[in-house]
Design a protein around this motif. Structure first.
Motif, PDB file in Angstrom:
ATOM      1  N   ALA A  43     -34.244  51.819  -6.912  1.00  0.00           N
ATOM      2  CA  ALA A  43     -33.280  52.289  -7.916  1.00  0.00           C
ATOM      3  C   ALA A  43     -33.565  53.742  -8.275  1.00  0.00           C
ATOM      4  O   ALA A  43     -32.636  54.548  -8.451  1.00  0.00           O
ATOM      5  CB  ALA A  43     -33.338  51.412  -9.157  1.00  0.00           C
ATOM      6  N   ARG A  44     -34.852  54.117  -8.403  1.00  0.00           N
ATOM      7  CA  ARG A  44     -35.197  55.512  -8.697  1.00  0.00           C
ATOM      8  C   ARG A  44     -34.679  56.431  -7.598  1.00  0.00           C
ATOM      9  O   ARG A  44     -34.108  57.504  -7.886  1.00  0.00           O
ATOM     10  CB  ARG A  44     -36.712  55.663  -8.829  1.00  0.00           C
ATOM     11  CG  ARG A  44     -37.151  57.120  -9.011  1.00  0.00           C
ATOM     12  CD  ARG A  44     -38.658  57.250  -9.071  1.00  0.00           C
ATOM     13  NE  ARG A  44     -39.311  56.750  -7.880  1.00  0.00           N
ATOM     14  CZ  ARG A  44     -39.375  57.415  -6.715  1.00  0.00           C
ATOM     15  NH1 ARG A  44     -38.773  58.605  -6.584  1.00  0.00           N
ATOM     16  NH2 ARG A  44     -39.988  56.896  -5.683  1.00  0.00           N
ATOM     17  N   GLU A  45     -34.868  56.024  -6.349  1.00  0.00           N
ATOM     18  CA  GLU A  45     -34.384  56.860  -5.238  1.00  0.00           C
ATOM     19  C   GLU A  45     -32.874  56.992  -5.275  1.00  0.00           C
ATOM     20  O   GLU A  45     -32.318  58.057  -4.999  1.00  0.00           O
ATOM     21  CB  GLU A  45     -34.845  56.242  -3.909  1.00  0.00           C
ATOM     22  CG  GLU A  45     -36.355  56.260  -3.727  1.00  0.00           C
ATOM     23  CD  GLU A  45     -36.798  55.470  -2.518  1.00  0.00           C
ATOM     24  OE1 GLU A  45     -35.947  54.790  -1.897  1.00  0.00           O
ATOM     25  OE2 GLU A  45     -38.005  55.515  -2.176  1.00  0.00           O
ATOM     26  N   GLU A  46     -32.162  55.908  -5.654  1.00  0.00           N
ATOM     27  CA  GLU A  46     -30.710  55.955  -5.739  1.00  0.00           C
ATOM     28  C   GLU A  46     -30.265  56.861  -6.887  1.00  0.00           C
ATOM     29  O   GLU A  46     -29.291  57.614  -6.763  1.00  0.00           O
ATOM     30  CB  GLU A  46     -30.162  54.537  -5.933  1.00  0.00           C
ATOM     31  CG  GLU A  46     -28.655  54.443  -6.061  1.00  0.00           C
ATOM     32  CD  GLU A  46     -27.920  54.815  -4.785  1.00  0.00           C
ATOM     33  OE1 GLU A  46     -26.696  55.073  -4.871  1.00  0.00           O
ATOM     34  OE2 GLU A  46     -28.561  54.842  -3.712  1.00  0.00           O
ATOM     35  N   ILE A  47     -30.991  56.795  -8.024  1.00  0.00           N
ATOM     36  CA  ILE A  47     -30.666  57.660  -9.169  1.00  0.00           C
ATOM     37  C   ILE A  47     -30.805  59.125  -8.770  1.00  0.00           C
ATOM     38  O   ILE A  47     -29.919  59.950  -9.050  1.00  0.00           O
ATOM     39  CB  ILE A  47     -31.587  57.337 -10.363  1.00  0.00           C
ATOM     40  CG1 ILE A  47     -31.258  55.950 -10.920  1.00  0.00           C
ATOM     41  CG2 ILE A  47     -31.442  58.387 -11.465  1.00  0.00           C
ATOM     42  CD1 ILE A  47     -32.280  55.437 -11.919  1.00  0.00           C
ATOM     43  N   GLU A  48     -31.920  59.454  -8.127  1.00  0.00           N
ATOM     44  CA  GLU A  48     -32.144  60.840  -7.712  1.00  0.00           C
ATOM     45  C   GLU A  48     -31.062  61.304  -6.749  1.00  0.00           C
ATOM     46  O   GLU A  48     -30.586  62.452  -6.826  1.00  0.00           O
ATOM     47  CB  GLU A  48     -33.535  60.960  -7.080  1.00  0.00           C
ATOM     48  CG  GLU A  48     -34.674  60.738  -8.068  1.00  0.00           C
ATOM     49  CD  GLU A  48     -36.025  60.693  -7.388  1.00  0.00           C
ATOM     50  OE1 GLU A  48     -36.055  60.611  -6.136  1.00  0.00           O
ATOM     51  OE2 GLU A  48     -37.043  60.716  -8.094  1.00  0.00           O
ATOM     52  N   SER A  49     -30.658  60.412  -5.836  1.00  0.00           N
ATOM     53  CA  SER A  49     -29.623  60.763  -4.867  1.00  0.00           C
ATOM     54  C   SER A  49     -28.291  61.003  -5.567  1.00  0.00           C
ATOM     55  O   SER A  49     -27.581  61.983  -5.262  1.00  0.00           O
ATOM     56  CB  SER A  49     -29.488  59.648  -3.834  1.00  0.00           C
ATOM     57  OG  SER A  49     -28.414  59.888  -2.959  1.00  0.00           O
ATOM     58  N   ARG A  50     -27.942  60.140  -6.532  1.00  0.00           N
ATOM     59  CA  ARG A  50     -26.672  60.296  -7.251  1.00  0.00           C
ATOM     60  C   ARG A  50     -26.660  61.578  -8.086  1.00  0.00           C
ATOM     61  O   ARG A  50     -25.633  62.266  -8.176  1.00  0.00           O
ATOM     62  CB  ARG A  50     -26.413  59.077  -8.139  1.00  0.00           C
ATOM     63  CG  ARG A  50     -26.001  57.824  -7.361  1.00  0.00           C
ATOM     64  CD  ARG A  50     -25.955  56.594  -8.259  1.00  0.00           C
ATOM     65  NE  ARG A  50     -25.525  55.414  -7.518  1.00  0.00           N
ATOM     66  CZ  ARG A  50     -24.304  54.888  -7.573  1.00  0.00           C
ATOM     67  NH1 ARG A  50     -23.392  55.436  -8.353  1.00  0.00           N
ATOM     68  NH2 ARG A  50     -23.993  53.819  -6.864  1.00  0.00           N
ATOM     69  N   LEU A  51     -27.795  61.896  -8.714  1.00  0.00           N
ATOM     70  CA  LEU A  51     -27.863  63.118  -9.519  1.00  0.00           C
ATOM     71  C   LEU A  51     -27.722  64.359  -8.639  1.00  0.00           C
ATOM     72  O   LEU A  51     -27.039  65.330  -9.017  1.00  0.00           O
ATOM     73  CB  LEU A  51     -29.184  63.164 -10.285  1.00  0.00           C
ATOM     74  CG  LEU A  51     -29.305  62.214 -11.481  1.00  0.00           C
ATOM     75  CD1 LEU A  51     -30.704  62.252 -12.055  1.00  0.00           C
ATOM     76  CD2 LEU A  51     -28.275  62.576 -12.565  1.00  0.00           C
ATOM     77  N   ARG A  52     -28.338  64.341  -7.453  1.00  0.00           N
ATOM     78  CA  ARG A  52     -28.214  65.471  -6.553  1.00  0.00           C
ATOM     79  C   ARG A  52     -26.768  65.660  -6.124  1.00  0.00           C
ATOM     80  O   ARG A  52     -26.272  66.787  -6.069  1.00  0.00           O
ATOM     81  CB  ARG A  52     -29.114  65.278  -5.324  1.00  0.00           C
ATOM     82  CG  ARG A  52     -30.585  65.542  -5.585  1.00  0.00           C
ATOM     83  CD  ARG A  52     -31.338  65.711  -4.268  1.00  0.00           C
ATOM     84  NE  ARG A  52     -31.247  64.508  -3.434  1.00  0.00           N
ATOM     85  CZ  ARG A  52     -32.117  63.499  -3.499  1.00  0.00           C
ATOM     86  NH1 ARG A  52     -33.126  63.571  -4.361  1.00  0.00           N
ATOM     87  NH2 ARG A  52     -31.986  62.455  -2.720  1.00  0.00           N
ATOM     88  N   ARG A  53     -26.088  64.530  -5.803  1.00  0.00           N
ATOM     89  CA  ARG A  53     -24.689  64.632  -5.387  1.00  0.00           C
ATOM     90  C   ARG A  53     -23.828  65.200  -6.511  1.00  0.00           C
ATOM     91  O   ARG A  53     -22.914  65.996  -6.268  1.00  0.00           O
ATOM     92  CB  ARG A  53     -24.173  63.279  -4.923  1.00  0.00           C
ATOM     93  CG  ARG A  53     -24.770  62.789  -3.622  1.00  0.00           C
ATOM     94  CD  ARG A  53     -23.892  61.709  -2.994  1.00  0.00           C
ATOM     95  NE  ARG A  53     -23.768  60.544  -3.843  1.00  0.00           N
ATOM     96  CZ  ARG A  53     -24.580  59.495  -3.795  1.00  0.00           C
ATOM     97  NH1 ARG A  53     -25.618  59.515  -2.950  1.00  0.00           N
ATOM     98  NH2 ARG A  53     -24.401  58.462  -4.583  1.00  0.00           N
ATOM     99  N   LYS A  54     -24.092  64.757  -7.731  1.00  0.00           N
ATOM    100  CA  LYS A  54     -23.320  65.269  -8.877  1.00  0.00           C
ATOM    101  C   LYS A  54     -23.563  66.753  -9.077  1.00  0.00           C
ATOM    102  O   LYS A  54     -22.622  67.526  -9.341  1.00  0.00           O
ATOM    103  CB  LYS A  54     -23.725  64.499 -10.137  1.00  0.00           C
ATOM    104  CG  LYS A  54     -23.175  63.086 -10.223  1.00  0.00           C
ATOM    105  CD  LYS A  54     -21.673  63.060 -10.481  1.00  0.00           C
ATOM    106  CE  LYS A  54     -21.184  61.653 -10.707  1.00  0.00           C
ATOM    107  NZ  LYS A  54     -19.715  61.632 -10.970  1.00  0.00           N
ATOM    108  N   ASN A  55     -24.837  67.180  -8.958  1.00  0.00           N
ATOM    109  CA  ASN A  55     -25.163  68.592  -9.170  1.00  0.00           C
ATOM    110  C   ASN A  55     -24.561  69.471  -8.078  1.00  0.00           C
ATOM    111  O   ASN A  55     -24.061  70.574  -8.346  1.00  0.00           O
ATOM    112  CB  ASN A  55     -26.682  68.768  -9.210  1.00  0.00           C
ATOM    113  CG  ASN A  55     -27.296  68.152 -10.453  1.00  0.00           C
ATOM    114  OD1 ASN A  55     -26.652  68.070 -11.503  1.00  0.00           O
ATOM    115  ND2 ASN A  55     -28.566  67.737 -10.351  1.00  0.00           N
ATOM    116  N   ASN A  56     -24.605  68.962  -6.842  1.00  0.00           N
ATOM    117  CA  ASN A  56     -24.060  69.733  -5.738  1.00  0.00           C
ATOM    118  C   ASN A  56     -22.536  69.752  -5.779  1.00  0.00           C
ATOM    119  O   ASN A  56     -21.903  70.670  -5.253  1.00  0.00           O
ATOM    120  CB  ASN A  56     -24.517  69.134  -4.397  1.00  0.00           C
ATOM    121  CG  ASN A  56     -26.002  69.279  -4.194  1.00  0.00           C
ATOM    122  OD1 ASN A  56     -26.616  70.195  -4.759  1.00  0.00           O
ATOM    123  ND2 ASN A  56     -26.607  68.411  -3.367  1.00  0.00           N
ATOM    124  N   GLY A  57     -21.956  68.690  -6.402  1.00  0.00           N
ATOM    125  CA  GLY A  57     -20.496  68.633  -6.479  1.00  0.00           C
ATOM    126  C   GLY A  57     -19.964  69.583  -7.521  1.00  0.00           C
ATOM    127  O   GLY A  57     -18.797  69.946  -7.503  1.00  0.00           O
TER     128      GLY A  57
END
Length: 462
Positions: free
Chosen positions: A448-462
């Motif tokens: 779940a931590r890895e998924e959270i980090e991935s989602r936050l990166r996608r949001k920041n890059n978006g």
């Protein structure tokens, strides 16, 4: 010449006219449990002596199997055999005694809880003037009644035909006198038997082809699940260990769960979300039993592949049963036949069910012994719910890693993640900041931590 009565007719769902009455009722049966005093002990690949069940436990299981197809038991007995007879297994005196019981009780079926050769089965049917089923035949009858899906029906039919293929001669004893004399390789009787065998073989080939189609379909389903991917957790165990009850407890499903051997047969799969958000596919499989017929293991290979392919296996034991150790050994042997190492503690979780049925002394002793194990079993009651939270936590840890403490700051543009965090983690606190962001402290699994980090990166890059 008229063909004699086929002793292989099914007893499932049968209602018979009892002598002297017009009323119909359940099939009357006698259950015999032979205990061979000089039977050699089986050994597995580790040369470990096979655990021996008590005569009482074998008797109780045989009675349970007979009652699973609603037979009316008029007599049950444990018979000690010092010298097994090739013709009848039982001694002549015991055969005569049982024949009298069968006659007086108007029994139509005699269950012998032991493998019988075709000759032994035929001879006993002549002596008893009743249908005789050995352990394999009885289990096949039960499976035939329990099968509900097309796949289950195909598997049972294949197993039954494979079992019957070597026993056709019993149905054609009236033709034996016609078999050829000097100068002939065989008479009409042999021709008829061979004809029947060819018909059976054709049916077996057809069923195997249909089951191969089922297997390919299952492979496609597994491939789709792996693309998602959802880990698969399979529940295995001795029949009546409580697998379906546990399955219902974990999923909220309505799978049939009764105090009955082989209450359910067809496999059931459900998607489950664990307490900290990890999604899994939970699989409830057919129950195992001692001396499970090889015909069934082969026929149910497509179903049992769900166990082979599972990411995690729950070995459920009825710890309240006096023969729980022998039952566990039988399950481990079948798993070994499937290529699964029951001693792999990373993949197999041993779960002790029905702890609520233990008295305080036995319960304390067993739990104390379990703490010394390399991988202590999980003690639960699928009925009361005791230990279910601990089991869920262990499953989630195995699937997604240990829980970690996280602190995440969600910006105003990322608030769509807040709901996801609540669903996939255990939120400890939330602070709404002056700039519109929110700081959330939570416990989450490693995945779940890895998924959270991935989602936050996608949001920041978006």
């Amino acid at each position: 010449m008229a063909r004699e009565k086929d002793p292989d007719r099914s007893v499932r769902g049968k209602s018979a006219h009892q002598p002297g009455t017009e009323a119909e009722g359940p099939t009357r049966a006698v259950v015999i449990v032979p205990v061979l005093t000089r039977q050699p002990r089986g050994e597995d690949d580790t040369n470990r002596p096979r655990l021996t069940r008590s005569a009482e436990a074998r008797h109780d299981e045989a009675v349970g199997l007979a009652r699973a197809i609603d037979l009316d038991l008029i007599h049950t007995a444990v018979v000690t055999i010092n010298d097994p007879r090739p013709a009848t297994l039982l001694g002549s005196g015991k055969v005569e005694e049982l024949a009298e019981i069968v006659k007086e009780g108007h029994a139509e079926v005699v269950i012998v809880d032991h493998p019988l050769t075709p000759v032994q089965q035929r001879n006993l049917e002549k002596e008893f003037n009743a249908k005789v089923l050995d352990r394999t035949g009885l289990i096949l009858e039960i499976f035939g009644e329990r099968a509900r899906t097309k796949e289950g029906t195909l598997q049972v039919e294949l197993a039954h035909l494979s079992y019957q293929k070597g026993r056709l001669v019993r149905s054609w004893t009236h033709l034996e006198r016609q078999r050829g004399g000097a100068g002939f390789l065989g008479g009409p009787g042999e021709t008829q038997i061979e004809s029947d065998r060819r018909v059976l073989q054709d049916k077996i080939v057809k069923l195997k082809h249909e089951l191969e189609t089922v297997r390919r379909t299952r492979d496609l389903h597994r491939a789709k699940r792996k693309k998602v991917p959802f880990p698969v957790v399979a529940i295995v165990g001795y029949t009546n260990a409580g697998k379906s009850t546990l399955f219902n407890k974990l999923t909220g499903a309505g799978v049939l769960a009764q105090d009955m051997l082989f209450a359910t047969l067809d496999p059931t799969l459900r998607r489950v979300r664990l307490p900290h958000g990890t999604p899994i596919i939970l699989s409830d499989t057919v129950g195992f039993i001692s001396d499970l017929p090889t015909h069934l293991i082969a026929a149910f290979r497509a179903t049992l592949e769900e166990v082979v392919e599972a990411d995690l296996i729950i070995h459920l034991r009825d710890i309240s049963d006096p023969d729980t150790s022998a039952q566990a050994e039988d399950v481990e042997r079948i798993l070994a036949d499937l290529g699964v190492d029951a001693g792999d503690t990373k993949r197999v979780i041993e779960v002790w069910n029905k702890v609520d049925l233990l008295d305080e002394g036995n319960r304390a002793r067993l739990l104390a012994e379990s703490t010394d194990a390399k991988a202590p079993p999980v003690a639960i009651s699928a009925v009361t719910g005791e230990g279910i939270d601990a089991l869920n936590a262990i499953i989630e840890t195995r699937m997604s890693g240990e829980l970690e403490d996280l602190t995440v700051t969600i910006g105003p543009a990322q608030f769509g993640l807040v709901d996801w965090l609540y669903r996939n983690g255990d939120v400890v606190s939330r602070t709404d900041n002056d700039d519109g962001s929110a700081t959330i402290s939570l416990k989450a699994t490693q995945s779940a931590r890895e998924e959270i980090e991935s989602r936050l990166r996608r949001k920041n890059n978006g």
